[in-house]
Design a protein around this motif. Structure first.
Motif, PDB file in Angstrom:
ATOM      1  N   MET A   1       0.845  -1.192   0.000  1.00 11.56           N
ATOM      2  CA  MET A   1       0.000   0.000   0.000  1.00 11.56           C
ATOM      3  C   MET A   1       0.880   1.242   0.000  1.00 11.56           C
ATOM      4  O   MET A   1       1.946   1.254   0.619  1.00 11.56           O
ATOM      5  CB  MET A   1      -0.900   0.031   1.244  1.00 11.56           C
ATOM      6  CG  MET A   1      -1.896  -1.103   1.324  1.00 11.56           C
ATOM      7  SD  MET A   1      -2.904  -1.018   2.840  1.00 11.56           S
ATOM      8  CE  MET A   1      -3.992   0.356   2.425  1.00 11.56           C
ATOM      9  N   SER A   2       0.401   2.291  -0.652  1.00  9.46           N
ATOM     10  CA  SER A   2       1.120   3.560  -0.636  1.00  9.46           C
ATOM     11  C   SER A   2       0.869   4.262   0.699  1.00  9.46           C
ATOM     12  O   SER A   2      -0.087   3.952   1.414  1.00  9.46           O
ATOM     13  CB  SER A   2       0.646   4.459  -1.780  1.00  9.46           C
ATOM     14  OG  SER A   2      -0.682   4.897  -1.546  1.00  9.46           O
ATOM     15  N   VAL A   3       1.702   5.240   0.995  1.00 12.07           N
ATOM     16  CA  VAL A   3       1.525   6.023   2.215  1.00 12.07           C
ATOM     17  C   VAL A   3       0.151   6.693   2.189  1.00 12.07           C
ATOM     18  O   VAL A   3      -0.551   6.716   3.190  1.00 12.07           O
ATOM     19  CB  VAL A   3       2.659   7.057   2.383  1.00 12.07           C
ATOM     20  CG1 VAL A   3       2.379   7.977   3.562  1.00 12.07           C
ATOM     21  CG2 VAL A   3       3.999   6.364   2.554  1.00 12.07           C
ATOM     22  N   GLY A   4      -0.239   7.226   1.026  1.00 12.48           N
ATOM     23  CA  GLY A   4      -1.541   7.878   0.896  1.00 12.48           C
ATOM     24  C   GLY A   4      -2.694   6.947   1.224  1.00 12.48           C
ATOM     25  O   GLY A   4      -3.656   7.345   1.892  1.00 12.48           O
ATOM     26  N   GLU A   5      -2.614   5.708   0.771  1.00 15.77           N
ATOM     27  CA  GLU A   5      -3.661   4.726   1.081  1.00 15.77           C
ATOM     28  C   GLU A   5      -3.708   4.428   2.577  1.00 15.77           C
ATOM     29  O   GLU A   5      -4.789   4.291   3.162  1.00 15.77           O
ATOM     30  CB  GLU A   5      -3.424   3.432   0.306  1.00 15.77           C
ATOM     31  CG  GLU A   5      -3.607   3.565  -1.196  1.00 15.77           C
ATOM     32  CD  GLU A   5      -3.131   2.337  -1.962  1.00 15.77           C
ATOM     33  OE1 GLU A   5      -3.844   1.959  -2.912  1.00 15.77           O
ATOM     34  OE2 GLU A   5      -2.077   1.766  -1.604  1.00 15.77           O
ATOM     35  N   ILE A   6      -2.540   4.342   3.191  1.00 10.83           N
ATOM     36  CA  ILE A   6      -2.472   4.069   4.630  1.00 10.83           C
ATOM     37  C   ILE A   6      -3.023   5.255   5.412  1.00 10.83           C
ATOM     38  O   ILE A   6      -3.787   5.078   6.363  1.00 10.83           O
ATOM     39  CB  ILE A   6      -1.027   3.716   5.054  1.00 10.83           C
ATOM     40  CG1 ILE A   6      -0.576   2.424   4.346  1.00 10.83           C
ATOM     41  CG2 ILE A   6      -0.920   3.581   6.569  1.00 10.83           C
ATOM     42  CD1 ILE A   6       0.908   2.142   4.456  1.00 10.83           C
ATOM     43  N   VAL A   7      -2.672   6.476   4.985  1.00 10.63           N
ATOM     44  CA  VAL A   7      -3.169   7.693   5.644  1.00 10.63           C
ATOM     45  C   VAL A   7      -4.694   7.706   5.644  1.00 10.63           C
ATOM     46  O   VAL A   7      -5.322   7.972   6.675  1.00 10.63           O
ATOM     47  CB  VAL A   7      -2.601   8.957   4.954  1.00 10.63           C
ATOM     48  CG1 VAL A   7      -3.359  10.211   5.376  1.00 10.63           C
ATOM     49  CG2 VAL A   7      -1.111   9.098   5.243  1.00 10.63           C
ATOM     50  N   LYS A   8      -5.303   7.416   4.503  1.00 14.11           N
ATOM     51  CA  LYS A   8      -6.770   7.408   4.409  1.00 14.11           C
ATOM     52  C   LYS A   8      -7.379   6.360   5.336  1.00 14.11           C
ATOM     53  O   LYS A   8      -8.406   6.598   5.970  1.00 14.11           O
ATOM     54  CB  LYS A   8      -7.216   7.139   2.978  1.00 14.11           C
ATOM     55  CG  LYS A   8      -7.005   8.304   2.053  1.00 14.11           C
ATOM     56  CD  LYS A   8      -7.438   7.950   0.640  1.00 14.11           C
ATOM     57  CE  LYS A   8      -7.033   9.048  -0.325  1.00 14.11           C
ATOM     58  NZ  LYS A   8      -7.278   8.692  -1.729  1.00 14.11           N
ATOM     59  N   ALA A   9      -6.753   5.209   5.433  1.00  7.45           N
ATOM     60  CA  ALA A   9      -7.306   4.108   6.224  1.00  7.45           C
ATOM     61  C   ALA A   9      -7.213   4.354   7.724  1.00  7.45           C
ATOM     62  O   ALA A   9      -8.132   4.004   8.469  1.00  7.45           O
ATOM     63  CB  ALA A   9      -6.622   2.798   5.863  1.00  7.45           C
ATOM     64  N   VAL A  10      -6.108   4.939   8.189  1.00  6.85           N
ATOM     65  CA  VAL A  10      -5.936   5.120   9.636  1.00  6.85           C
ATOM     66  C   VAL A  10      -6.313   6.520  10.105  1.00  6.85           C
ATOM     67  O   VAL A  10      -6.315   6.782  11.308  1.00  6.85           O
ATOM     68  CB  VAL A  10      -4.501   4.750  10.112  1.00  6.85           C
ATOM     69  CG1 VAL A  10      -4.207   3.298   9.856  1.00  6.85           C
ATOM     70  CG2 VAL A  10      -3.463   5.650   9.500  1.00  6.85           C
ATOM     71  N   ASP A  11      -6.621   7.428   9.161  1.00 14.89           N
ATOM     72  CA  ASP A  11      -7.091   8.775   9.475  1.00 14.89           C
ATOM     73  C   ASP A  11      -6.114   9.534  10.370  1.00 14.89           C
ATOM     74  O   ASP A  11      -6.482  10.088  11.403  1.00 14.89           O
ATOM     75  CB  ASP A  11      -8.488   8.721  10.099  1.00 14.89           C
ATOM     76  CG  ASP A  11      -9.169  10.088  10.082  1.00 14.89           C
ATOM     77  OD1 ASP A  11      -8.890  10.880   9.151  1.00 14.89           O
ATOM     78  OD2 ASP A  11      -9.964  10.364  11.002  1.00 14.89           O
TER      79      ASP A  11
END
Length: 109
Positions: free
Chosen positions: A39-49
C-alpha cells in the motif's frame, strides 16, 4: 536456577515490543497484514485517518524492526507486511515468558 534471555536477544525483542507500543502502529501493521498487498503512504493515511507525516514516521519505525518492508515504484513508496518477522512475534513473546517454543523461525527478510 534459570537464566534470563541473552542481552542481545532481549534487546531485539524489546525493540519489537516498543514498535507495537503505539496504537497507530498497531493499526498500520493490522491494515497491511489484512490488506495482503503493498500500500502507498496515501492509502495508509486514508485508512488510519492520521496525517501523512505521522504515518511516514510510524512506517519508518516499523521498517526499522522489519515489521514492514518498503519498495519504491517511480516516486512513490509502497509498504507491505513482512510475514517472516510478524510470524516471529508470538514466538518472541513465548520465549520472553519462558514457554517452550518448537523451533525458532528466522525473522529476517
Amino acid at each position: 536456577m534459570k537464566k534470563p534471555l541473552e542481552r542481545e536477544i532481549a534487546q531485539e525483542y524489546a525493540s519489537w515490543f516498543r514498535a507495537l507500543a503505539d496504537p497507530t502502529r498497531v493499526q498500520i501493521v493490522s491494515l497491511l497484514a489484512r490488506h495482503g498487498a503493498p500500500m502507498s503512504v496515501g492509502e495508509i493515511v486514508k485508512a488510519v485517518d492520521v496525517g501523512q507525516s505521522t504515518v511516514s514516521n510510524h512506517l519508518r519505525q516499523l521498517a526499522a524492526v522489519r515489521f514492514v518492508l518498503a519498495e519504491t515504484r517511480g516516486t512513490a513508496s509502497y509498504y507491505r507486511i513482512n510475514d517472516a518477522c510478524v510470524d516471529c512475534f508470538p514466538t518472541a513473546a513465548d520465549i520472553v515468558m519462558g514457554r517452550p517454543v518448537p523451533g525458532l523461525p528466522s525473522c529476517k527478510e
